[in-house]
Design an enzyme around this catalytic site. Structure first.
Site, mmCIF file in Angstrom:
data_model
loop_
_atom_site.group_PDB
_atom_site.id
_atom_site.type_symbol
_atom_site.label_atom_id
_atom_site.label_comp_id
_atom_site.label_asym_id
_atom_site.label_seq_id
_atom_site.Cartn_x
_atom_site.Cartn_y
_atom_site.Cartn_z
ATOM 1 N N LYS A 78 -2.753 42.462 -25.790
ATOM 2 C CA LYS A 78 -3.863 42.278 -26.730
ATOM 3 C C LYS A 78 -3.674 40.939 -27.451
ATOM 4 O O LYS A 78 -2.549 40.587 -27.826
ATOM 5 C CB LYS A 78 -3.874 43.443 -27.730
ATOM 6 C CG LYS A 78 -5.067 43.437 -28.683
ATOM 7 C CD LYS A 78 -5.075 44.702 -29.558
ATOM 8 C CE LYS A 78 -6.282 44.744 -30.482
ATOM 9 N NZ LYS A 78 -6.321 45.970 -31.309
ATOM 10 N N SER A 153 -10.679 48.732 -31.456
ATOM 11 C CA SER A 153 -10.733 47.308 -31.262
ATOM 12 C C SER A 153 -10.066 46.800 -29.977
ATOM 13 O O SER A 153 -10.363 45.690 -29.543
ATOM 14 C CB SER A 153 -10.081 46.616 -32.460
ATOM 15 O OG SER A 153 -8.695 46.871 -32.497
ATOM 16 N N SER A 177 -7.798 52.332 -32.774
ATOM 17 C CA SER A 177 -8.086 51.190 -31.894
ATOM 18 C C SER A 177 -7.382 51.198 -30.544
ATOM 19 O O SER A 177 -7.691 50.370 -29.686
ATOM 20 C CB SER A 177 -7.761 49.877 -32.605
ATOM 21 O OG SER A 177 -8.774 49.559 -33.526
#
Lengths: 486, 95
Positions: A78, A153, A177
């Site tokens: 990420k 997210s 997330s």
């Protein structure tokens, strides 16, 4: 070649047997990204040369007999983790020009294991969002339906694994997330216990909630990744100094004798009835594996979203004060004075959702309102935690839906932040209590994946992964791949 | 939350906000505050605030230098530097 149909475990075995090389595998993933990612937009940065150089080094390590189970496996990170010499943006204009000067501990851990750093994935700006629609680099799509969001997210990480562009990825989870996008994309995502995985070099959102974890095809793969990621880090003051077990050791334990609770507050009207049906089927599968099911209650569940949307913004307003246009990151053009430099750099560098949360947090922490909002939310947070402490006196794990609906359509919730926030209604509680929780694929509704969530007691990730692995031995939902990406 | 309130908070947070955007911020902030106000329904009189989910305190370490000086590397990331300093618009008035 069908390497992309393989799990981390299968690829690990093939690398060990020299059936494939890490360079071949990495090139195969690069080819898939080049072929498919214009449809999905899962990557913000992919340094192909860097990845291939790491793959080559991994192959040398395997040839010398110095490999471990993870050596040579490509893992997408990420874009919230600093990777030295690589653009690290948090999907924000604010950090569009930021080349990280050091590695996050998590990146060092994967490097030391010999993994390939396979690019930086798309996400909601500063991890604030539930749909990946708040990225400076554009929306990311759900491989099961390109008109639907992948969740957020960690949307890019989930979408990339679901489309098998890469065998596994990492995410971070502040209010859901990891688990919410894992559910929307039909993969397995684990949020470990707060403090289990180092946050050094992970760009901070809400410090009392943030935790990094694996996003993978299976519970077994997530366990392999946890063996790399978990552990005490003196550089992170919230890291818990506690020995780490082998997360794969318990995977094959029988489930007989375990009690799993079904909290009534999660099976309410807001839940899509088709998802409720999928969850009850998942519960039946676990029952057939020897688990005892038990009805239970978590009375303060409905307070999760209000508590989260006070504590999260309050902590983010403090953490994001570091972005000032002076030392790194975006700076506005021609500031007339220092104050103008701060205000316009921040006003132009942050997107609307981030600004909204900073303002909400600033308000909640401002003089005269602190006790009414922040202190009050922290007190209700304790009551939520207490619900779980009581629950774990009589159950070993909690089974509930990960999300109230399947993936929603792009744009559907953009104008109404509250309806967007309710996408996290079933995931925030584990963050409030700091408990480990995972989402695993449990079925489909109208062609879109449904996630079943398991919540465990503190530091019992290995036990939860055991339950999820046994469930995945009895079902094949986790093996489904969207047709367009076969 | 009215326009004046939004301007005050944006000022506290050092965020420039376009005038055109203020009604939208005001509307959404009002909804957020209504959401937060649901907390007031809970009786927390017997409850202490929870600031750390595991309720452990911050560890302390020996007061020793653990980082090497990387000023030059870090300053390559800055928008404007000169002779090792970070430059900002003038803040001290000239005579």
């Amino acid at each position: 070649m069908s390497m992309h149909n393989d799990t981390l475990k299968q690829l690990s075995d093939k690398l060990a047997n020299k059936d494939i090389s890490s360079v071949e595998l990495t090139q195969h993933c690069i080819d898939r990204v080049n072929r498919y990612d214009d449809k999905l937009n899962t990557f913000i940065t992919l340094d192909e040369e860097f990845a291939l150089a790491q793959a080559k080094a991994a192959d040398a390590r395997i040839a010398k007999g110095e490999a471990n189970a993870m050596t040579g496996l490509p893992i997408a990170q990420k874009d919230i983790f600093c990777a030295k010499g690589m653009k690290t943006t948090c999907a924000s204009k604010m950090l569009d020009n930021f080349i990280a000067p050091y590695d996050a501990t998590l990146i060092t851990q994967f490097n030391n294991a010999g993994c390939v750093l396979f690019g930086k994935t798309n996400m909601d700006e500063f991890a604030m969002g539930s749909s990946n629609e708040n990225s400076f680099y554009g929306d990311c799509q759900n491989p099961w339906d390109l008109d639907c969001v992948p969740g957020g997210s960690s949307g890019g990480s989930a979408s990339a694994v679901a489309a098998r562009l890469v065998p596994a990825s990492t995410g971070t989870d502040t209010g859901g997330s990891i688990r919410q996008p894992a559910a929307f994309c039909g993969i397995t995502g684990l949020k470990p216990t707060y403090g289990r995985v180092s946050r050094y070099g992970m760009i901070a959102f809400a410090s009392s909630l943030d935790q990094a974890g694996p996003m993978a095809q299976t519970a077994e793969d997530a366990a392999m990744m946890m063996n790399v990621m978990a552990g005490f880090d003196p550089k992170d003051s919230t890291s818990v100094n506690r020995p780490v077990e082998d997360f794969t050791a318990k995977l094959n334990h029988p489930l007989k004798g375990l009690t799993i609770g079904l909290p009534k507050e999660y099976f309410v009207e807001a839940l899509n009835p088709e998802i409720a049906r999928v969850l009850h089927e998942a519960a039946k599968v676990l029952e057939s594996l020897g688990v005892t099911l038990k009805d239970m209650s978590l009375p303060h569940t409905d307070m999760g979203i209000p508590v989260y949307y006070v504590i999260g913004p309050a902590e983010c307003s403090s953490n994001l004060s570091r972005f000032d246009g002076v030392r790194y990151g975006y700076r506005c053009e021609n500031p007339v004075d220092l104050d103008d430099l701060y205000c316009r750099s921040r006003g132009e560098g942050f997107g609307p959702e981030v600004k909204r949360r900073i303002m909400m947090g600033t308000y909640a922490l401002s003089s005269g309102f602190y006790d009414a909002y922040y202190t009050k939310a922290q007190k209700v947070r304790r009551m939520m935690k207490q619900d779980f402490v009581e629950a774990f006196k009589t159950v070993d794990y909690i089974l509930c839906p990960s999300t109230p609906s399947t993936a929603f359509r792009e744009g559907e919730k953009c104008d109404d932040p509250i309806s967007m926030y309710l996408a996290d209604v079933f995931t925030v509680a584990a963050n409030m209590a700091g408990l480990p929780a995972l989402s695993m694929p449990a079925g489909f509704v109208k062609g879109l994946p449904v996630g079943a969530q398991l919540i465990g007691n503190y530091f019992d990730e290995a036990g939860m992964l055991n339950v999820a692995h046994q469930y995945q031995q009895a079902t094949d939902w986790h093996t489904k791949i969207p047709e367009m990406f076969l | 939350m009215d326009a004046k309130g939004i301007r005050r908070i944006a000022r506290l947070a050092r965020l420039s906000i376009h005038d055109d955007d203020i009604p939208s911020y005001a509307e959404k902030m009002t909804k957020l505050l209504e959401l937060a106000d649901k907390l007031q329904a809970v009786d927390v009189s017997q409850c202490e605030p929870l600031s750390h989910p595991l309720e452990i305190t911050q560890p302390l370490r020996a007061d020793e230098v653990t980082e090497v000086d990387q000023r030059e590397l870090f300053q390559t990331l800055a928008p404007e530097v000169e002779r090792g300093f970070y430059l900002v618009p003038q803040v001290i008035e000239q005579e």
